[in-house]
Write a protein that holds these residues in place. Structure first.
Motif, PDB file in Angstrom:
ATOM      1  N   SER A 141      16.205  12.598   1.037  1.00 32.42           N
ATOM      2  CA  SER A 141      16.645  14.277   0.439  1.00 32.42           C
ATOM      3  C   SER A 141      16.145  15.208   1.365  1.00 32.42           C
ATOM      4  CB  SER A 141      16.104  14.085  -0.942  1.00 32.42           C
ATOM      5  OG  SER A 141      14.755  14.038  -0.742  1.00 32.42           O
ATOM      6  N   ARG A 142      15.252  14.947   2.123  1.00 33.07           N
ATOM      7  CA  ARG A 142      14.711  15.780   3.013  1.00 33.07           C
ATOM      8  C   ARG A 142      15.556  16.287   4.224  1.00 33.07           C
ATOM      9  NH1 ARG A 142       9.845  14.799   5.584  1.00 33.07           N
ATOM     10  NH2 ARG A 142       9.999  12.752   5.438  1.00 33.07           N
ATOM     11  N   ILE A 143      16.211  15.056   4.753  1.00 29.68           N
ATOM     12  CA  ILE A 143      17.152  15.381   5.752  1.00 29.68           C
ATOM     13  C   ILE A 143      18.286  16.476   5.250  1.00 29.68           C
ATOM     14  CG2 ILE A 143      19.341  14.292   7.312  1.00 29.68           C
ATOM     15  CD1 ILE A 143      17.386  11.832   7.256  1.00 29.68           C
ATOM     16  N   GLN A 151      12.347   3.024  13.165  1.00 29.24           N
ATOM     17  CA  GLN A 151      11.235   4.091  13.623  1.00 29.24           C
ATOM     18  C   GLN A 151      11.889   5.331  12.912  1.00 29.24           C
ATOM     19  OE1 GLN A 151       8.898   3.028  15.213  1.00 29.24           O
ATOM     20  NE2 GLN A 151       9.944   1.001  15.293  1.00 29.24           N
ATOM     21  N   GLY A 152      11.202   5.505  11.794  1.00 27.10           N
ATOM     22  CA  GLY A 152      12.039   6.583  10.807  1.00 27.10           C
ATOM     23  C   GLY A 152      12.058   7.826  11.232  1.00 27.10           C
ATOM     24  N   LYS A 153      10.924   8.197  11.890  1.00 27.30           N
ATOM     25  CA  LYS A 153      10.691   9.603  12.411  1.00 27.30           C
ATOM     26  C   LYS A 153      11.693  10.001  13.448  1.00 27.30           C
ATOM     27  CE  LYS A 153       6.203  11.992  12.082  1.00 27.30           C
ATOM     28  NZ  LYS A 153       6.658  12.365  10.749  1.00 27.30           N
ATOM     29  N   GLY A 172      28.362  10.680   7.765  1.00 27.33           N
ATOM     30  CA  GLY A 172      27.873   9.445   7.826  1.00 27.33           C
ATOM     31  C   GLY A 172      26.862   9.587   9.061  1.00 27.33           C
ATOM     32  N   PHE A 173      25.850   8.972   9.200  1.00 26.12           N
ATOM     33  CA  PHE A 173      24.830   8.719  10.332  1.00 26.12           C
ATOM     34  C   PHE A 173      24.059   7.622  10.352  1.00 26.12           C
ATOM     35  CE2 PHE A 173      21.048  10.230   8.653  1.00 26.12           C
ATOM     36  CZ  PHE A 173      21.581  10.756   7.350  1.00 26.12           C
ATOM     37  N   GLY A 174      23.525   7.087  11.624  1.00 27.39           N
ATOM     38  CA  GLY A 174      22.642   6.009  11.411  1.00 27.39           C
ATOM     39  C   GLY A 174      22.683   5.138  12.706  1.00 27.39           C
ATOM     40  N   ASP A 184       0.880  -1.209   0.091  1.00 25.70           N
ATOM     41  CA  ASP A 184       0.074  -0.082   0.111  1.00 25.70           C
ATOM     42  C   ASP A 184       0.840   1.376   0.088  1.00 25.70           C
ATOM     43  OD1 ASP A 184      -1.944   1.976   0.256  1.00 25.70           O
ATOM     44  OD2 ASP A 184      -2.481   1.416   2.316  1.00 25.70           O
ATOM     45  N   THR A 185       1.368   1.611  -1.202  1.00 21.50           N
ATOM     46  CA  THR A 185       2.409   2.832  -1.329  1.00 21.50           C
ATOM     47  C   THR A 185       2.321   3.370  -2.511  1.00 21.50           C
ATOM     48  OG1 THR A 185       4.635   3.528  -0.883  1.00 21.50           O
ATOM     49  CG2 THR A 185       4.484   1.470  -2.327  1.00 21.50           C
ATOM     50  N   SER A 186       2.871   4.340  -2.996  1.00 21.76           N
ATOM     51  CA  SER A 186       2.899   4.702  -4.291  1.00 21.76           C
ATOM     52  C   SER A 186       4.231   5.478  -4.725  1.00 21.76           C
ATOM     53  CB  SER A 186       1.797   5.869  -4.448  1.00 21.76           C
ATOM     54  OG  SER A 186       2.043   6.992  -3.321  1.00 21.76           O
TER      55      SER A 186
END
Ligand code: UT7
Length: 310
Positions: free
Chosen positions: A241-243, A201-203, A296-298, A27-29
């Motif tokens: 890209s928003r980061i 937890q992407g946010k 780098g980050f993560g 369920d994505t686009s």
């Protein structure tokens, strides 16, 4: 003393997966993925391709000369998706690449910060040595739950490598770790539990990156005694890209200084920065003497920033 990147190369698995492929079973686009992440397509490895293989393919693409092979004293492989637990991928590269046996070869895991961490290790190691290979190699598709739309559409596979040698110019680092064991998580080998999928937890990760990167950039610039305007290329881990847009805005720098290839690569974790560097080199985008910043980050959470002259 510092290090200089002498050569770059990459290997991308042949299979290209456009966003539209996910529309057929999730369920994505294409619109959601492009707008929220900047990703339009990515490479996924085939069943037969594993991390050791793509790491070797990337190294072979370097076209090492006999003289370089003789001078390589270390291999640092950043990965969180090794195909085997032991021995290391780094060890597996020595013979096929025809490298000398007096070689320090090690894999390590620092999530998406891994490649810049590898440069940090190489700089320390090369004080009394000559050259090192620093790689990021990931086959993340094999630890994805393809029915989890919050991760399946984001991560991707690939390998990037750089041949580094010591030089006289300084290289400046900023690094950090903040124990966070849940926001990016891949279970390891556990008794009676099959290998589980990556969860994110992407946010929370987005928030961590948006707050940490501008501060790390400032600290690193201060160490070098230069201003953001002096840096020709800022290459952030290609996660979203928003980061990157947020970091550019916070730093007051034009977005054109920030390299992006996330649209065609997705998030290849530790491989994203050496792949980006190789793209820039192949497109003649980096000139000798220009200041370059890598960020780098993560997972961890962790971050490593490097600032040096090309
Ligand atoms: O490489 C390691 C470092 N990783 C990162 O830096 C990742 C950082 N985080 C991110 O890039 C973003 O948080 C994501 C791209 C992972 C998610 O974007 P977001 O704008 O933070 O979305 P969200 O998690 O807040 O979700 C917003 C909505 C939710 O629906 P509701 O609750 O509002 O109804 C999600 O369920 O978007 C939904 N959603 C999706 N919709 C369509 C989440 N994934 C998808 C999807 N397609 N693939």
């Amino acid at each position: 003393m510092g290090i200089r990147i002498r050569k770059t190369a990459k290997y991308l698995p042949k299979r290209i997966v456009p966003n539209s492929e996910f529309e057929t079973f999730l369920d994505t686009s294409d619109q959601w993925i492009s707008e929220r992440t900047g990703i339009k397509k990515r490479h996924f490895s085939s069943k037969e391709e594993d991390t050791s293989q793509i790491a070797l393919m990337a190294c072979e693409a370097l076209g090492l000369t006999e003289e370089e092979k003789e001078k390589i004293d270390a291999i640092f492989v950043a990965t969180f998706t090794p195909d085997i637990v032991a021995p290391s991928i780094a060890a597996s590269l020595q013979a096929p690449l025809g490298l000398q046996e007096e070689l320090f070869a090690i894999d390590f895991n620092m999530g998406c910060s891994g490649y810049v961490a590898g440069l940090h290790l190489a700089e320390a190691f090369l004080k009394n040595k000559r050259m090192a290979l620093v790689l990021g190699a990931e086959v993340i598709s094999k630890v994805l739950d393809m029915h989890d739309r919050t991760t399946a559409v984001i991560f991707a596979d690939g390998a990037g490598v750089t041949l580094v040698e010591k030089n006289e110019d300084a290289i400046y680092f900023d690094e950090g770790t903040r124990s966070n064991l849940k926001d990016i998580y891949v279970p390891g080998i556990q008794v009676d539990v099959p290998l589980g999928a990556l969860s994110m937890q992407g946010k929370n990760v987005f928030r961590f990156a948006s707050r940490t990167l501008p501060d790390s950039m400032e600290r690193t610039l201060a160490k070098a005694g230069i201003r953001g305007e002096d840096v020709s290329h800022i290459v952030c881990h290609q996660a979203n890209s928003r980061i990157i847009e947020h970091v550019a805005k916070k730093a007051g720098l034009p977005i054109s200084r920030f390299f992006m290839n996330i649209d065609r690569m997705g998030n290849t974790s530790s491989a994203s920065l050496p792949i980006a560097l190789d793209d820039m080199v192949k497109n003649n985008q980096i000139k000798p003497g220009q200041w370059v910043m890598l960020m780098g980050f993560g997972a961890g959470f962790s971050w490593v920033t490097a600032l040096f002259k090309w």
